[in-house]
Design a protein around this motif. Sequence first.
Motif, PDB file in Angstrom:
ATOM      1  N   ALA A  39     -66.315   0.683 -97.448  1.00 38.18           N
ATOM      2  CA  ALA A  39     -65.697  -0.646 -97.425  1.00 38.18           C
ATOM      3  C   ALA A  39     -66.299  -1.551 -96.358  1.00 38.18           C
ATOM      4  O   ALA A  39     -65.796  -2.654 -96.132  1.00 38.18           O
ATOM      5  CB  ALA A  39     -64.194  -0.507 -97.182  1.00 38.18           C
ATOM      6  N   ALA A  40     -67.378  -1.141 -95.711  1.00 34.65           N
ATOM      7  CA  ALA A  40     -67.915  -1.904 -94.586  1.00 34.65           C
ATOM      8  C   ALA A  40     -68.270  -3.345 -94.970  1.00 34.65           C
ATOM      9  O   ALA A  40     -67.961  -4.284 -94.234  1.00 34.65           O
ATOM     10  CB  ALA A  40     -69.137  -1.193 -94.007  1.00 34.65           C
ATOM     11  N   ASP A  41     -68.908  -3.523 -96.116  1.00 28.82           N
ATOM     12  CA  ASP A  41     -69.306  -4.880 -96.509  1.00 28.82           C
ATOM     13  C   ASP A  41     -68.096  -5.762 -96.796  1.00 28.82           C
ATOM     14  O   ASP A  41     -68.074  -6.951 -96.443  1.00 28.82           O
ATOM     15  CB  ASP A  41     -70.220  -4.823 -97.730  1.00 28.82           C
ATOM     16  CG  ASP A  41     -71.606  -4.289 -97.399  1.00 28.82           C
ATOM     17  OD1 ASP A  41     -71.993  -4.350 -96.225  1.00 28.82           O
ATOM     18  OD2 ASP A  41     -72.286  -3.797 -98.315  1.00 28.82           O
ATOM     19  N   SER A  42     -67.062  -5.193 -97.434  1.00 23.23           N
ATOM     20  CA  SER A  42     -65.872  -5.989 -97.721  1.00 23.23           C
ATOM     21  C   SER A  42     -65.107  -6.295 -96.435  1.00 23.23           C
ATOM     22  O   SER A  42     -64.530  -7.384 -96.298  1.00 23.23           O
ATOM     23  CB  SER A  42     -64.969  -5.257 -98.719  1.00 23.23           C
ATOM     24  OG  SER A  42     -64.504  -4.033 -98.194  1.00 23.23           O
ATOM     25  N   VAL A  43     -65.114  -5.383 -95.485  1.00 21.30           N
ATOM     26  CA  VAL A  43     -64.475  -5.639 -94.196  1.00 21.30           C
ATOM     27  C   VAL A  43     -65.209  -6.771 -93.479  1.00 21.30           C
ATOM     28  O   VAL A  43     -64.585  -7.690 -92.928  1.00 21.30           O
ATOM     29  CB  VAL A  43     -64.456  -4.360 -93.327  1.00 21.30           C
ATOM     30  CG1 VAL A  43     -64.002  -4.680 -91.906  1.00 21.30           C
ATOM     31  CG2 VAL A  43     -63.548  -3.309 -93.944  1.00 21.30           C
ATOM     32  N   VAL A  59     -63.980  -8.501 -78.527  1.00 26.13           N
ATOM     33  CA  VAL A  59     -64.249  -7.492 -79.558  1.00 26.13           C
ATOM     34  C   VAL A  59     -63.205  -7.647 -80.660  1.00 26.13           C
ATOM     35  O   VAL A  59     -62.027  -7.927 -80.379  1.00 26.13           O
ATOM     36  CB  VAL A  59     -64.203  -6.069 -78.980  1.00 26.13           C
ATOM     37  CG1 VAL A  59     -64.328  -5.021 -80.080  1.00 26.13           C
ATOM     38  CG2 VAL A  59     -65.312  -5.872 -77.950  1.00 26.13           C
ATOM     39  N   ILE A  60     -63.634  -7.460 -81.899  1.00 29.02           N
ATOM     40  CA  ILE A  60     -62.726  -7.430 -83.045  1.00 29.02           C
ATOM     41  C   ILE A  60     -62.763  -6.019 -83.631  1.00 29.02           C
ATOM     42  O   ILE A  60     -63.818  -5.571 -84.101  1.00 29.02           O
ATOM     43  CB  ILE A  60     -63.130  -8.456 -84.119  1.00 29.02           C
ATOM     44  CG1 ILE A  60     -63.169  -9.869 -83.526  1.00 29.02           C
ATOM     45  CG2 ILE A  60     -62.172  -8.389 -85.302  1.00 29.02           C
ATOM     46  CD1 ILE A  60     -63.756 -10.906 -84.456  1.00 29.02           C
ATOM     47  N   ILE A  61     -61.642  -5.326 -83.578  1.00 28.32           N
ATOM     48  CA  ILE A  61     -61.533  -3.985 -84.145  1.00 28.32           C
ATOM     49  C   ILE A  61     -60.812  -4.104 -85.475  1.00 28.32           C
ATOM     50  O   ILE A  61     -59.701  -4.639 -85.551  1.00 28.32           O
ATOM     51  CB  ILE A  61     -60.770  -3.038 -83.214  1.00 28.32           C
ATOM     52  CG1 ILE A  61     -61.516  -2.882 -81.884  1.00 28.32           C
ATOM     53  CG2 ILE A  61     -60.569  -1.681 -83.869  1.00 28.32           C
ATOM     54  CD1 ILE A  61     -62.841  -2.171 -81.992  1.00 28.32           C
ATOM     55  N   THR A  62     -61.441  -3.599 -86.526  1.00 28.19           N
ATOM     56  CA  THR A  62     -60.886  -3.783 -87.863  1.00 28.19           C
ATOM     57  C   THR A  62     -60.286  -2.501 -88.420  1.00 28.19           C
ATOM     58  O   THR A  62     -60.616  -1.392 -88.000  1.00 28.19           O
ATOM     59  CB  THR A  62     -61.973  -4.254 -88.845  1.00 28.19           C
ATOM     60  OG1 THR A  62     -62.983  -3.244 -88.943  1.00 28.19           O
ATOM     61  CG2 THR A  62     -62.598  -5.550 -88.375  1.00 28.19           C
ATOM     62  N   THR A  63     -59.399  -2.696 -89.390  1.00 28.94           N
ATOM     63  CA  THR A  63     -58.961  -1.582 -90.208  1.00 28.94           C
ATOM     64  C   THR A  63     -60.094  -1.235 -91.167  1.00 28.94           C
ATOM     65  O   THR A  63     -61.049  -1.988 -91.331  1.00 28.94           O
ATOM     66  CB  THR A  63     -57.716  -1.964 -91.024  1.00 28.94           C
ATOM     67  OG1 THR A  63     -58.065  -3.064 -91.901  1.00 28.94           O
ATOM     68  CG2 THR A  63     -56.571  -2.375 -90.121  1.00 28.94           C
ATOM     69  N   SER A  64     -59.976  -0.106 -91.827  1.00 28.93           N
ATOM     70  CA  SER A  64     -61.034   0.322 -92.743  1.00 28.93           C
ATOM     71  C   SER A  64     -61.034  -0.473 -94.028  1.00 28.93           C
ATOM     72  O   SER A  64     -62.026  -0.512 -94.735  1.00 28.93           O
ATOM     73  CB  SER A  64     -60.858   1.798 -93.078  1.00 28.93           C
ATOM     74  OG  SER A  64     -59.690   1.975 -93.849  1.00 28.93           O
ATOM     75  N   GLY A  65     -59.874  -1.056 -94.357  1.00 30.57           N
ATOM     76  CA  GLY A  65     -59.790  -1.815 -95.587  1.00 30.57           C
ATOM     77  C   GLY A  65     -59.498  -0.972 -96.814  1.00 30.57           C
ATOM     78  O   GLY A  65     -59.377  -1.499 -97.911  1.00 30.57           O
ATOM     79  N   SER A  66     -59.341   0.356 -96.668  1.00 24.13           N
ATOM     80  CA  SER A  66     -59.130   1.198 -97.841  1.00 24.13           C
ATOM     81  C   SER A  66     -57.676   1.242 -98.287  1.00 24.13           C
ATOM     82  O   SER A  66     -57.372   1.686 -99.381  1.00 24.13           O
ATOM     83  CB  SER A  66     -59.617   2.616 -97.539  1.00 24.13           C
ATOM     84  OG  SER A  66     -58.823   3.205 -96.546  1.00 24.13           O
ATOM     85  N   ARG A  69     -55.682  -5.119 -97.487  1.00 23.70           N
ATOM     86  CA  ARG A  69     -56.579  -6.161 -96.973  1.00 23.70           C
ATOM     87  C   ARG A  69     -56.996  -5.839 -95.544  1.00 23.70           C
ATOM     88  O   ARG A  69     -56.158  -5.521 -94.697  1.00 23.70           O
ATOM     89  CB  ARG A  69     -55.849  -7.504 -97.006  1.00 23.70           C
ATOM     90  CG  ARG A  69     -56.727  -8.690 -96.640  1.00 23.70           C
ATOM     91  CD  ARG A  69     -55.975  -9.986 -96.852  1.00 23.70           C
ATOM     92  NE  ARG A  69     -54.796 -10.062 -96.001  1.00 23.70           N
ATOM     93  CZ  ARG A  69     -54.819 -10.493 -94.738  1.00 23.70           C
ATOM     94  NH1 ARG A  69     -55.953 -10.868 -94.191  1.00 23.70           N
ATOM     95  NH2 ARG A  69     -53.710 -10.558 -94.036  1.00 23.70           N
ATOM     96  N   PRO A  70     -58.286  -5.883 -95.232  1.00 24.83           N
ATOM     97  CA  PRO A  70     -58.742  -5.586 -93.871  1.00 24.83           C
ATOM     98  C   PRO A  70     -58.103  -6.526 -92.854  1.00 24.83           C
ATOM     99  O   PRO A  70     -57.893  -7.714 -93.127  1.00 24.83           O
ATOM    100  CB  PRO A  70     -60.254  -5.804 -93.948  1.00 24.83           C
ATOM    101  CG  PRO A  70     -60.589  -5.633 -95.392  1.00 24.83           C
ATOM    102  CD  PRO A  70     -59.403  -6.164 -96.142  1.00 24.83           C
TER     103      PRO A  70
END
Length: 389
Positions: A39-43, A59-66, A69-70
């Motif tokens: 999901a890296a590209d969609s995140v 820094v922006i720490i994201t969820t995986s998006g799986s 919605r990220p």
Amino acid sequence: MRVIRSDGSVESVAELTRAVLDALDGGPAVLPLDPRNPAADSVRAAMRPDEPVEPGTAVIITTSGSTGRPKGTLLSARALLASAHATHARLGGPGRWLLATPPGYIGGLQVLVRSHLAGTTPGVVDLSRGFRPEAFDEAAREVLSSPGPHYTALVPTQLSRLLDAGGAQVARFDAIVLGGAAYPDELRRRAERAGVSVIPSYGMSETASGCVYDGDPLDGVRVRLGADDRVEVSGPVLAHGYRLDPAATAEAFVDGWFRTSDVGRWTDDGRLQVLGRLDDMINTGGVKVPARQVEDALLRHPGVRAAGVVGLPDPEWGRRVAAVVATTDELDLDSVRDAVRADLGAAATPKQLLVVDELPLIGPGKVDRSALRRLLLGHVDHGTADAEE
């Protein structure tokens, strides 16, 4: 915004480290991504890297998006550094760190920040091919050969695998900060027998990593229990919101407090005990059952090495307790249920129990509960013999 793709290799960690240190010094905000994540590209797209970044963001720490919605957690240099300073104060002073968890998640990224504060270069376990105990031992030897104290951060799955492999190097660290998932009682006992100095931590991206160590908040951090015993956190370690999501920011960050999704209680000696997530409380037949307590009970059974528990719709009980357990041995499911019943009572006993070789994971050692639900519902649909009592 500077997007850095790090697969956990030594070279990619070095690139990410340079970007993070620049951000701490006022440079562009950093968005770490793991290219191995499907999901890296969609995140990345959801974080809209071409749009201006919220002021004060390092820094922006994201969820995986799986699982939906990220969501990007906005962390300032102040929050990251406050967390790192408080960690060193709790551990007994700055030291040499070994990075053993993915640097794109907050637990791994903080190892980079703590090393910067300590004036040292972190050792790096090459994670580009996944976590391997032999790679940990090799990197640990280099770190342990330098002046200490020596620290690392792990998730429970990693600690378990290191103990399975003998645990010779991990036992030499002055402290292992353990986070990312609950610390099972049986794993705790194994670590104690092996002489491993483990400090369980509780925290998340929104608190710039662990903010409560062994039930005790770090210096400057305040914790309270709000409505429905929801854990709420305040202090200089807090994020200042979510990327391009003012509604979610306003809901989670209220008057200087971050409202977590976890339920907790205070123990008799004044320590915070996290019982599980609010949405992991299973109301079955009018009885509220914390999924984490059932997982702990399952893990106390000698044949179970990993467990995940969810609530599923049930026409009779409203929700039923359903569990997936991993084992390498033959497992008597009736004895597993009997053990949970004796420990927690009938309401908490899994009405559905599925055995697998490995639990589905997401992020650094977290059980993927959405995948668990799909597994369990799929076995119900197919009438698998061991899926129901």
